[in-house]
Design an enzyme around this catalytic site. Structure first.
Site, PDB file in Angstrom:
ATOM      1  N   SER A   1       1.031  -1.091   0.042  1.00  0.00           N
ATOM      2  CA  SER A   1       0.884  -0.312   0.248  1.00  0.00           C
ATOM      3  C   SER A   1       1.156   1.134   0.293  1.00  0.00           C
ATOM      4  O   SER A   1       2.190   1.893   0.654  1.00  0.00           O
ATOM      5  CB  SER A   1      -0.556   0.141   0.943  1.00  0.00           C
ATOM      6  OG  SER A   1      -1.830  -1.348   1.122  1.00  0.00           O
TER       7      SER A   1
HETATM    8  N1  SAH Z   1      -0.966  -4.250   4.337  1.00  0.00           N
HETATM    9  C1  SAH Z   1      -0.023  -5.122   3.155  1.00  0.00           C
HETATM   10  C2  SAH Z   1      -1.854  -5.137   2.231  1.00  0.00           C
HETATM   11  C3  SAH Z   1      -0.960  -5.828   0.357  1.00  0.00           C
HETATM   12  S1  SAH Z   1      -2.529  -5.873  -0.531  1.00  0.00           S
HETATM   13  C4  SAH Z   1       1.254  -3.813   2.504  1.00  0.00           C
HETATM   14  O1  SAH Z   1       1.302  -2.956   2.328  1.00  0.00           O
HETATM   15  O2  SAH Z   1       2.210  -4.997   1.728  1.00  0.00           O
HETATM   16  C5  SAH Z   1      -3.859  -6.574   0.472  1.00  0.00           C
HETATM   17  C6  SAH Z   1      -3.257  -8.423   0.529  1.00  0.00           C
HETATM   18  O3  SAH Z   1      -4.533  -8.432   1.062  1.00  0.00           O
HETATM   19  C7  SAH Z   1      -2.568  -9.661  -0.363  1.00  0.00           C
HETATM   20  O4  SAH Z   1      -1.426  -9.421  -0.525  1.00  0.00           O
HETATM   21  C8  SAH Z   1      -3.960 -10.327  -0.702  1.00  0.00           C
HETATM   22  O5  SAH Z   1      -3.600 -11.590  -1.159  1.00  0.00           O
HETATM   23  C9  SAH Z   1      -4.443 -10.313   0.682  1.00  0.00           C
HETATM   24  N2  SAH Z   1      -6.183 -10.783   0.572  1.00  0.00           N
HETATM   25  C10 SAH Z   1      -6.462 -10.662  -0.738  1.00  0.00           C
HETATM   26  N3  SAH Z   1      -7.511 -11.729  -0.135  1.00  0.00           N
HETATM   27  C11 SAH Z   1      -7.494 -11.587   1.156  1.00  0.00           C
HETATM   28  C12 SAH Z   1      -8.024 -12.969   2.029  1.00  0.00           C
HETATM   29  N4  SAH Z   1      -9.338 -13.021   1.903  1.00  0.00           N
HETATM   30  N5  SAH Z   1      -7.773 -13.499   4.108  1.00  0.00           N
HETATM   31  C13 SAH Z   1      -6.070 -12.273   3.869  1.00  0.00           C
HETATM   32  N6  SAH Z   1      -5.766 -12.047   2.322  1.00  0.00           N
HETATM   33  C14 SAH Z   1      -5.672 -11.407   1.705  1.00  0.00           C
END
Ligand code: SAH
Length: 213
Positions: free
Chosen positions: A64
């Protein structure tokens, strides 16, 4: 790769940018000033790590944007020792910021590659969330509930009911709601059955995906 004085200088500039964009919480700003974001990115993006931008990470996901991380963390109003559930561990950068503001962090990721990578990275950086798990965030983490607050870091088409159920009374749930773009939404649990809803600006996230099994 190392953390150097040059990186610290870039972080200080990033903190100023975030302040100009309206982030006020000094604990959040301090955490961002101290966490080496360049070490959460593939080395080909490391030079850009302190721009206020999202970047690709493994498994087609994104880290993010720092402003988004700061905005969501500020909305949580974390107090030292709060139990915080994060849905979407991803790179672990938001996890690190939550640890930095004093939370006991429980985080769930559905991409095994990211779960494994981030589970190795965080301890190497001296960052120790309470619990990282591989699984479906739509279900929350019932075994560790209730939580003082919950943060969802992927775009959710609706508010998963288990997350509402796993929030303490008085607790805060921050979730970007919407499919194509998302409205940052804060729910505060007032009583067993009443939630107060606040809506903030528009953001863009990768989708919160449901497991097909
Ligand atoms: N906080 C992270 C955001 C990553 S993007 C950062 O800043 O790096 C969002 C993340 O949510 C991804 O890694 C994706 O795989 C995860 N995600 C999507 N659906 C999900 C679910 N149902 N349960 C857990 N994680 C999920």
């Amino acid at each position: 790769m190392k953390d150097t004085g040059k990186h610290q200088g870039l972080r200080n500039q990033l903190v100023q940018t975030l302040q100009q964009k309206g982030i006020k919480d000094s604990n959040v700003l301090k955490a961002i000033a101290s966490i080496p974001r360049h070490l959460f990115l593939n080395s080909s993006f490391a030079d850009y790590a302190y721009q206020d931008k999202a970047f690709p990470i493994a498994a087609g996901q994104t880290i993010s944007q720092p402003y988004t991380v700061a905005f969501q963390t500020e909305l949580l109003q974390v107090k030292t020792g709060d139990k915080v559930l994060e849905i979407g561990t991803g790179s672990g950068y938001q996890t690190a910021v939550l640890c930095g503001v004093g939370a006991k962090v429980y985080s769930v990721e559905r991409q095994n590659e990211l779960f494994k990578q981030t589970s190795l990275l965080l301890p190497k950086l001296g960052i120790n969330p309470k619990h990282l798990s591989f699984g479906d965030g739509y279900k929350g983490l019932p075994l560790h509930a209730p939580f003082d607050s919950i943060i969802v870091t992927a775009g959710a088409p609706f508010i998963p009911q288990p997350l509402m159920a796993q929030l303490k009374i008085g607790g805060r749930l921050v979730i970007p709601l919407g499919e194509d773009h998302q409205i940052m939404t804060l729910l505060i649990r007032k009583t067993e059955s009443q939630f107060e809803k606040h809506e903030f600006g528009e953001f863009r996230f990768v989708p919160l995906l449901e497991n097909k099994n």
